[in-house]
Design an enzyme around this catalytic site. Structure first.
Site, short mmCIF file in Angstrom:
data_model
loop_
_atom_site.label_atom_id
_atom_site.label_comp_id
_atom_site.label_asym_id
_atom_site.label_seq_id
_atom_site.Cartn_x
_atom_site.Cartn_y
_atom_site.Cartn_z
N GLY A 61 0.84 -1.19 0.00
CA GLY A 61 0.00 0.00 0.00
C GLY A 61 0.87 1.24 0.00
N GLU A 72 5.54 -3.30 0.93
CA GLU A 72 5.63 -3.03 -0.51
C GLU A 72 4.90 -1.71 -0.73
OE1 GLU A 72 7.08 -4.99 -2.80
OE2 GLU A 72 7.53 -6.69 -1.51
N CYS A 127 2.00 0.43 -8.96
CA CYS A 127 3.16 0.94 -8.22
C CYS A 127 4.38 1.06 -9.13
CB CYS A 127 3.44 0.07 -7.01
SG CYS A 127 3.45 -1.67 -7.41
P1 NDP Z 1 -3.43 2.46 1.28
O1 NDP Z 1 -2.09 2.55 1.91
O2 NDP Z 1 -4.37 3.59 1.44
O3 NDP Z 1 -4.20 1.16 1.78
C1 NDP Z 1 -3.64 -0.11 1.69
C2 NDP Z 1 -4.30 -1.03 2.69
O4 NDP Z 1 -3.97 -0.61 4.01
C3 NDP Z 1 -5.82 -1.04 2.62
O5 NDP Z 1 -6.28 -2.35 2.88
C4 NDP Z 1 -6.20 -0.11 3.76
O6 NDP Z 1 -7.50 -0.33 4.23
C5 NDP Z 1 -5.16 -0.50 4.78
N1 NDP Z 1 -4.93 0.48 5.85
C6 NDP Z 1 -5.24 1.79 5.89
N2 NDP Z 1 -4.83 2.34 7.05
C7 NDP Z 1 -4.26 1.34 7.78
C8 NDP Z 1 -3.63 1.27 9.06
N3 NDP Z 1 -3.52 2.34 9.84
N4 NDP Z 1 -3.14 0.06 9.47
C9 NDP Z 1 -3.23 -1.02 8.68
N5 NDP Z 1 -3.82 -1.01 7.47
C10 NDP Z 1 -4.31 0.15 7.01
O7 NDP Z 1 -3.14 2.16 -0.28
P2 NDP Z 1 -4.14 2.08 -1.49
O8 NDP Z 1 -5.13 0.99 -1.30
O9 NDP Z 1 -4.63 3.45 -1.79
O10 NDP Z 1 -3.14 1.57 -2.66
C11 NDP Z 1 -2.33 2.43 -3.35
C12 NDP Z 1 -0.92 2.43 -2.82
O11 NDP Z 1 -0.39 1.11 -2.83
C13 NDP Z 1 0.03 3.23 -3.70
O12 NDP Z 1 0.87 4.00 -2.88
C14 NDP Z 1 0.81 2.16 -4.44
O13 NDP Z 1 2.05 2.57 -4.91
C15 NDP Z 1 0.91 1.10 -3.40
N6 NDP Z 1 1.22 -0.19 -4.03
C16 NDP Z 1 2.47 -0.72 -3.90
C17 NDP Z 1 2.81 -1.90 -4.55
C18 NDP Z 1 4.16 -2.53 -4.41
O14 NDP Z 1 4.30 -3.71 -4.73
N7 NDP Z 1 5.18 -1.83 -3.94
C19 NDP Z 1 1.84 -2.58 -5.41
C20 NDP Z 1 0.56 -1.93 -5.48
C21 NDP Z 1 0.26 -0.78 -4.81
P3 NDP Z 1 -8.71 0.62 3.69
O15 NDP Z 1 -8.72 0.45 2.21
O16 NDP Z 1 -9.89 0.05 4.36
O17 NDP Z 1 -8.38 2.01 4.09
#
Ligand code: NDP
Length: 470
Positions: free
Chosen positions: A223, A243, A277
């Site tokens: 994320g 990641e 990403c």
């Molecule tokens: P987020 O960081 O907003 O969310 C990712 C996950 O984390 C979701 O399931 C979210 O839940 C959860 N989350 C949110 N807050 C917390 C917390 N405090 N503790 C634990 N979990 C939490 O990312 P996005 O979904 O918007 O995805 C986009 C991002 O992911 C981009 O920055 C992208 O670059 C990255 N990414 C990286 C990859 C890699 O391999 N390096 C691959 C794909 C994406 P909820 O949705 O319910 O808020």
């Protein structure tokens, strides 16, 4: 959601809507703290059951899961498109990768082994015999983002289960439905009832309790950088894979084939509306070919077919929400207000942003410095390989990078000097084979995925020493 061996609801529910049409797709329960506790307690039991399963049985379960996913590819793809908004052809591509990914994980788990340790080479070790045992780490919490609701879930769940762990999956709030379908298929395939939990609801509400719990031995997160930092801050003493985001560069040297380069960028910057990403965000083109590259790129980007994700032929559709589309639109507008040139695209209609090329981008601008996560590439002129590498590395991120050149010396230099987890020579950063080690450096995270590498990080070594062996 699936918690403690049964499908359960909750007093409150969250809507899942299609980003393109705004239509309601379904609702999912909003888990409560009680559900989190039940999930963790059940996963502890599940971890015991999983650990007792021999690799042969785990491989058989995963083999059945791969077959079931194969049969459900259409259902999975339609669910991805419905909740995430990517074109159906892309969703099908995502779903079709999963059976092989599951089989790969099962195969790697069968090669999970320790080694003998030559303790007789140590003083006092003459009568001893030692070896290591590689074992599952126990409870793995998997937190996943919205942009690949199946692929990135499978990259965590398949290696974790194949190597004998129990998993608590927390899919992204906007895209939980695909993860729920996968959970159902894994259970049908024979994963023990407490071996997997899939808990839905808000990450910021559920995440801290899940990630900080001492019964959890490993958190595998994909994320944003910001949420990655929050998880690292609460995780305590446990294994952590992060990641995270990126703003990947691609260098274009004067000896590159501009037709090939422009075709690759017109793909790599716009797949999934740029919400990848490893999407191409920063193009660093040598001044000698800068204008020609823009000329070659513009018609290819303008030819990208924008529309309804369920319509055949659509190549680019909505971002995950209108709010995200507004954010991307404003980053493009800000770049133009600060001296960049909008070559094409950038107009917004609802959650859709027309694929954009922004040229003459100075490295101080947010479109160069931050993660864009939208359908635009920022093109910047550079003077030679030294400046190109310096600017490629001028980022707090370090996930992927690419270079187009026919000079092997430039290619090798870039491979050595680029501060990134994966380097593509004569292609853009947007390339991944599921078996390769995949993960970023710097602000893009810690650890590697790809079944073999994920299993290494989801298992632990114990050292066993026999004494008085004469
Ligand atoms: P987020 O960081 O907003 O969310 C990712 C996950 O984390 C979701 O399931 C979210 O839940 C959860 N989350 C949110 N807050 C917390 C917390 N405090 N503790 C634990 N979990 C939490 O990312 P996005 O979904 O918007 O995805 C986009 C991002 O992911 C981009 O920055 C992208 O670059 C990255 N990414 C990286 C990859 C890699 O391999 N390096 C691959 C794909 C994406 P909820 O949705 O319910 O808020």
């Amino acid at each position: 959601m699936y918690v403690a061996g049964r499908w359960r609801s909750a007093p409150l529910e969250d809507a899942v809507t299609n980003p393109y049409s705004g239509e309601l797709v379904d609702t999912v329960p909003r888990a409560t703290p009680r559900d989190v506790e039940d999930a963790i307690a059940a996963a502890v039991e599940g971890a015991r059951a999983m650990r007792r399963l021999p690799a042969y049985d785990r491989a058989a379960i995963m083999g059945r899961a791969a077959d079931l996913v194969e049969d459900a590819v259409d259902e999975l793809a339609r669910t991805i498109t419905a909740e995430e908004g990517k074109p159906l052809a892309e969703a099908l591509g995502e779903a079709r990768r999963i059976p092989d990914l599951i089989r790969l994980s099962a195969g790697e788990a069968a090669r999970m082994h320790g080694e003998t340790v030559p303790v007789d080479a140590a003083p006092g070790g003459a009568d001893k015999l030692a070896f290591t045992l590689r074992q599952p780490c126990g409870v793995v919490v998997a937190v996943t983002p919205f942009n690949y609701p199946l692929l990135l879930v499978a990259h965590k769940v398949a290696p974790a289960l194949a190597s004998g762990n129990a998993v608590i999956l927390k899919p992204a709030g906007r895209t939980p439905l695909t993860a729920l379908v996968l959970t159902r298929l894994l259970l049908e395939a024979g994963v023990p009832e407490h071996g997997i939990q899939c808990i839905t609801g808000s990450g910021s509400e559920l995440g801290p309790a899940l990630c900080s719990d001492e019964r959890v031995r490993k958190v595998s997160f994909t994320g944003s950088h910001e949420v990655g930092r929050q998880i690292a801050a609460v995780a305590g003493v446990k294994r952590l894979s992060l990641e995270l985001g990126a703003n990947c560069p691609v260098i274009v040297m004067p000896d590159a084939d501009l037709d090939q380069v422009s075709a690759a960028i017109a793909l790599g910057g716009y797949v999934n509306a740029g919400q990848v990403c490893i999407s191409v965000q920063r193009v660093l083109a040598d001044g000698q070919v800068y204008a020609d590259l823009l000329d070659a790129l513009r018609p290819k980007v303008e030819a990208i077919r924008v529309g309804d994700p369920f319509e055949e032929g659509t190549q680019l559709s909505a971002l995950i929400s209108e709010g995200e589309a507004r954010r991307v639109e404003s980053v493009i507008e800000d770049a133009v207000a600060h001296g960049a040139t909008l070559v094409t695209g950038g107009e917004r209609a609802g959650a859709v942003v027309a694929p954009a090329v922004v040229a003459d981008v100075s490295p101080e601008l947010p479109i160069f410095r931050d993660e864009l996560f939208g359908p635009a590439v920022a093109v910047t002129p550079v003077d030679g390989i030294d400046e190109a590498i310096r600017l490629a590395n001028d980022s707090s991120y370090g996930l992927g990078a690419g270079i187009f050149t026919s000079d092997v010396r430039n290619a090798l230099r870039f491979a050595r000097d680029a501060d990134c987890g994966s380097i593509q020579i004569n292609w853009t950063p947007l390339w991944r084979a599921d078996l390769m080690p995949y993960g970023g450096l710097k602000g893009s995270g810690i650890g590697k995925e790809g079944p073999r590498y994920a299993i290494e990080e989801m298992t632990e070594l114990k050292t066993v020493v026999f004494h008085n062996v004469t």
